[in-house]
Each structure stands twice: as C-alpha cells, then as structure tokens.
Design an enzyme around this catalytic site. Structure first.
Site, PDB file in Angstrom:
ATOM      1  N   ASP A 169     -19.107 -17.617   7.699  1.00  0.00           N
ATOM      2  CA  ASP A 169     -18.720 -16.497   8.728  1.00  0.00           C
ATOM      3  C   ASP A 169     -19.904 -16.436   9.898  1.00  0.00           C
ATOM      4  O   ASP A 169     -20.953 -15.996   9.613  1.00  0.00           O
ATOM      5  CB  ASP A 169     -18.647 -15.036   7.937  1.00  0.00           C
ATOM      6  CG  ASP A 169     -17.890 -14.217   8.796  1.00  0.00           C
ATOM      7  OD1 ASP A 169     -17.688 -14.310  10.093  1.00  0.00           O
ATOM      8  OD2 ASP A 169     -17.960 -12.947   8.154  1.00  0.00           O
ATOM      9  N   HIS A 229     -19.241 -14.232  12.551  1.00  0.00           N
ATOM     10  CA  HIS A 229     -19.311 -12.981  13.152  1.00  0.00           C
ATOM     11  C   HIS A 229     -19.277 -12.877  14.581  1.00  0.00           C
ATOM     12  O   HIS A 229     -19.758 -12.261  15.451  1.00  0.00           O
ATOM     13  CB  HIS A 229     -20.444 -12.298  12.709  1.00  0.00           C
ATOM     14  CG  HIS A 229     -20.127 -11.115  11.852  1.00  0.00           C
ATOM     15  ND1 HIS A 229     -20.769  -9.580  11.855  1.00  0.00           N
ATOM     16  CD2 HIS A 229     -19.245 -10.941  10.751  1.00  0.00           C
ATOM     17  CE1 HIS A 229     -20.297  -9.016  10.803  1.00  0.00           C
ATOM     18  NE2 HIS A 229     -19.386  -9.696  10.090  1.00  0.00           N
ATOM     19  N   GLU A 243     -15.167 -18.826   9.968  1.00  0.00           N
ATOM     20  CA  GLU A 243     -14.755 -17.765  10.306  1.00  0.00           C
ATOM     21  C   GLU A 243     -15.046 -17.159  11.427  1.00  0.00           C
ATOM     22  O   GLU A 243     -16.477 -17.124  11.618  1.00  0.00           O
ATOM     23  CB  GLU A 243     -14.839 -16.707   9.207  1.00  0.00           C
ATOM     24  CG  GLU A 243     -14.377 -15.278   9.463  1.00  0.00           C
ATOM     25  CD  GLU A 243     -14.487 -14.627   8.294  1.00  0.00           C
ATOM     26  OE1 GLU A 243     -14.761 -12.925   8.365  1.00  0.00           O
ATOM     27  OE2 GLU A 243     -14.139 -14.919   7.122  1.00  0.00           O
ATOM     28  N   GLU A 245     -10.046 -10.814  12.212  1.00  0.00           N
ATOM     29  CA  GLU A 245     -10.485  -9.420  11.681  1.00  0.00           C
ATOM     30  C   GLU A 245     -10.516  -8.414  12.499  1.00  0.00           C
ATOM     31  O   GLU A 245     -10.477  -7.197  12.302  1.00  0.00           O
ATOM     32  CB  GLU A 245     -11.723  -9.453  10.721  1.00  0.00           C
ATOM     33  CG  GLU A 245     -12.862 -10.011  11.550  1.00  0.00           C
ATOM     34  CD  GLU A 245     -14.406 -10.054  10.889  1.00  0.00           C
ATOM     35  OE1 GLU A 245     -15.006  -9.194  10.810  1.00  0.00           O
ATOM     36  OE2 GLU A 245     -14.269 -11.264  10.570  1.00  0.00           O
ATOM     37  N   ASP A 265      -6.949  -7.683   8.921  1.00  0.00           N
ATOM     38  CA  ASP A 265      -7.492  -6.665   8.173  1.00  0.00           C
ATOM     39  C   ASP A 265      -6.230  -5.722   7.856  1.00  0.00           C
ATOM     40  O   ASP A 265      -5.791  -4.799   8.941  1.00  0.00           O
ATOM     41  CB  ASP A 265      -8.923  -6.318   8.635  1.00  0.00           C
ATOM     42  CG  ASP A 265      -9.473  -5.320   7.668  1.00  0.00           C
ATOM     43  OD1 ASP A 265      -8.933  -4.370   7.103  1.00  0.00           O
ATOM     44  OD2 ASP A 265     -10.582  -5.441   7.433  1.00  0.00           O
ATOM     45  N   HIS A 298      -8.794 -10.137   5.641  1.00  0.00           N
ATOM     46  CA  HIS A 298     -10.099  -9.671   5.740  1.00  0.00           C
ATOM     47  C   HIS A 298     -10.110  -8.532   4.963  1.00  0.00           C
ATOM     48  O   HIS A 298      -9.242  -7.489   5.093  1.00  0.00           O
ATOM     49  CB  HIS A 298     -10.494  -9.404   7.200  1.00  0.00           C
ATOM     50  CG  HIS A 298     -11.749  -9.021   7.196  1.00  0.00           C
ATOM     51  ND1 HIS A 298     -12.098  -7.747   7.873  1.00  0.00           N
ATOM     52  CD2 HIS A 298     -12.995  -9.762   7.377  1.00  0.00           C
ATOM     53  CE1 HIS A 298     -13.410  -7.627   8.229  1.00  0.00           C
ATOM     54  NE2 HIS A 298     -14.009  -8.889   7.921  1.00  0.00           N
TER      55      HIS A 298
END
Length: 381
Positions: A183, A185, A209, A235, A257, A284
């Site tokens: 991930d 971010h 991700e 997400e 999400d 997510h």
C-alpha cells in the site's frame, strides 16, 4: 414500520457508529465515518435524519436515491460516508425484519468462506519480515504493508531501494505460498511509480494499492502500463461515477470502502461494474465491526470478490479493537486465513450497545498526522 430515531456514537479508536431505531423495536447499525472527520460525518447524518424519521426503513433504494441526489450539492467523502452508514443500517433492519442475512437479500452466497488479509507496518519499519511471519503463523495467507514513509516528488536511489528491500525481506521470509499487498497511500508521483514498481516485480506482490493519489485517476493507466504488478485503487472513490474513470484503464482490483462509497447499495453496483472490466473486488476496510460485517455481506454474494481487508490488530487500533463492541466476537473467527459465512439476520452481528454507549462518553478526536519532507514541504501521509 417507521424510523423513529437516528443516533451516532463516536467511539475509540477512530470510528463512528450509527443506530437507527424503529417503531417495531428493530434496530439497525451502520458505520458512517471519514477517518479524521468523524464529527463532520456525524453532523451530516443528523441533517439527513430530518428526511428519514417517519419513513419506512425497508425502502432502501428510494432512500439512497433521495439522500444522494435529492440535494442540489452531491457527492464527496462526507455526504457519501453519511449515506453509507445509513444504508448499512437500513439493510440491517430489513434483514432482521425478514429473519435473513443481507447476503440472502442480495441473491444468496456464491462461496462458503471469504479470504481475509492482515496488516503489518512498513511506513516506518523495524522488522517487517518477522511481523509477516507472525501473521503467517496465525494462519493468514496474505498481508498488506505500508511501502514507505514520506517521499520526495522524485526520491533518491536509496529511498527507492529501501522500498524494494522491505518487500524482498518479506518474500524471503514467508516464501511463495503467501501473498504480499503493498500500500503506497498515494505517496508516489507518476515518475516515482514508474521507477519503483518495476523493481518490485521480481517479488510478485499480490497487488500495489493506491500508488498515486485519486486526483490522478485520469492517469492511472500510465501506472498500469508501466508494470506487470496488479494495480488496486478505490478507497478514496465514492461512487460508480468515480470508478468509471479507472475501470477502463486496466486496474486489476477495485477497492470501494463500504463506509465511504455509499454503503452496501452502491458498493454492490460498483462490484458489478468492475466485473464487466474483469476487475476483482477487494473492499477497503481498516475500520470497525459494522463496516466489516457490511463488507462480508456483499463479499459472500459477489462473484468477483478477491479478498477482504480487516483491521484486527492494525496499528491504528489503539485503545480499542475490532471485536470490542460485539456481543459475540466469534462471528469474525478466522481459520486458515478465511472467515465463514455469517448466518445471523441482517448484518450478522450483534452490537454491544452498552459498550458503545460507554465508549461514546469518552469519544475521540483522531486525526491523521501531517507529514513533511526534509525541506519542510507537506508530504502525502
């Protein structure tokens, strides 16, 4: 049956729960939250309650349409998350009223169990390999890790190699029968993504991700074409219309999400859209038990589900954890990296209302940190 009240509860570590009561004594629970903006989402739920009180809770789709489109100003994380929690609670009520799980209302299960993954650190790692091995020993077959700390717009070879070395150390420790999701971010710029991702390919990540921020959704195809690693994102996308921008660009995994992207109703539609592009679903969910229960209801009824995130033991969960607000935590018992089909009505969980009320007396004011680079400029967290 009519809705009589909506009440939100801010509870540790960083969650917001919603209780919807009815005149027939059936209660539904949802989890409307934007991490770091929980009070704002709770205020949005309170505003939307003006419409909902006195309504029939079983008219879920009509309520979703009114709540998302009835106002002149639409969309965005706050409104979509408020609607998401309400939507979850309405599905919970309908399932309980009919005595069936939500997955039954969605067409029935297409699998007997759902694979889940666990979290380890990674953004400021010490011993990521040992953490991954510990999760493997617990029975998990996959983990997700943060790839790095803050990065420069185009960072040094040393910073690049540090990311690669972390992933390599985990692969060496866990072997090839174990999946590693990485991930970012949104911490990579497009040029950094093109530099870093090909270097990770020898270690065969499960997926990468959110390599770039969602504002760069129009360019996610450039990232996809730069690497053989499956790319996951979603997400911070909140509707079918947001996902429409990325599904045709070659992403491999859609990650709505269910506490942000309009709840069960909208995420179910996003999953169906994704299937038409040969894109898998991996919702997510670094959140609480109501959000996870909602994800599992959708996952069990969704053909293109890949895997489910869950937050037990995640580094954000300080002061409280995933199972602390449930009467019976065994509904989330993990065996061999999977969770079994929940059989209870509605969302399949029983929320411990007294524990929620006690926790809400303290509440929380969780905020994500603001990271800065070595020159003092703001970095992606």
């Amino acid at each position: 049956m009519k809705i009589t009240s909506l009440k939100t509860y801010l509870v540790a570590p960083r969650w917001c729960f919603l209780r919807i009561d009815t005149d027939e004594g059936i209660t539904g629970w949802g989890e409307p939250v934007v991490e770091g903006r929980a009070h704002t989402v709770a205020a949005a739920v309170e505003e939307l309650s003006d419409y909902l009180v006195g309504q029939d809770p079983t008219r879920i789709e009509d309520h979703w349409q009114v709540l998302t489109k009835g106002g002149f100003y639409r969309g965005g994380p706050v409104l979509s998350s408020a609607v998401a929690g309400i939507d979850q609670a309405l599905w919970d009520i309908k399932g309980k009223a009919l005595g069936v799980p939500v997955w039954d209302l969605l067409g029935g299960p297409v699998r007997d169990r759902v694979r889940v993954y666990s979290w380890i650190g990674g953004d400021r790692p010490d011993e990521v390999a040992s953490e991954a091995l510990a999760r493997k020993d617990e029975g998990f077959t996959a983990i997700k890790m943060n790839a790095s700390a803050q990065l420069r717009l185009i960072d040094t070879p040393a910073a690049t190699q540090a990311i690669v070395d972390r992933v390599a150390s985990i692969r060496e420790a866990v072997g090839d029968d174990f999946d590693i999701a990485v991930d970012f971010h949104g911490r990579l710029t497009l040029p950094m993504a093109r530099r870093v991702l090909p270097l990770l390919e020898p270690y065969l990540p499960f997926f990468v991700e959110e390599p770039v921020v969602p504002e760069m959704s129009d360019h996610i195809g450039e990232v996809v074409r730069s690497t053989s690693i499956p790319i996951a994102t979603g997400e911070r996308l909140y509707s079918r219309w947001d996902f429409k921008k990325v599904l045709g660009q070659g992403i491999a995994v859609a990650q709505p999400d269910l506490s942000h992207a309009g709840g069960i109703s909208e995420s179910r539609r996003i999953a169906a859209m994704a299937e038409a592009y040969d894109v898998s679903l991996a919702p997510h969910c670094p959140l609480g038990p109501i959000a996870l229960a909602s994800c599992l209801q959708v996952g069990f009824a969704t053909p293109n589900l890949l895997i489910q995130e869950q937050s037990l033991g995640i580094h954000y969960n300080t002061g409280s954890d995933l199972l602390d607000y449930l009467v019976d935590p065994s509904v989330f018992r993990y065996e061999d990296g999977h969770v079994a089909l929940p059989t209870g009505p509605g969302l399949g969980i029983e929320v411990d209302a007294k524990a929620v009320e006690r926790a809400a007396e303290t509440g929380h004011r969780w905020r994500n940190p603001a990271w800065r680079r070595d020159d003092g400029s703001l970095a992606e967290w």
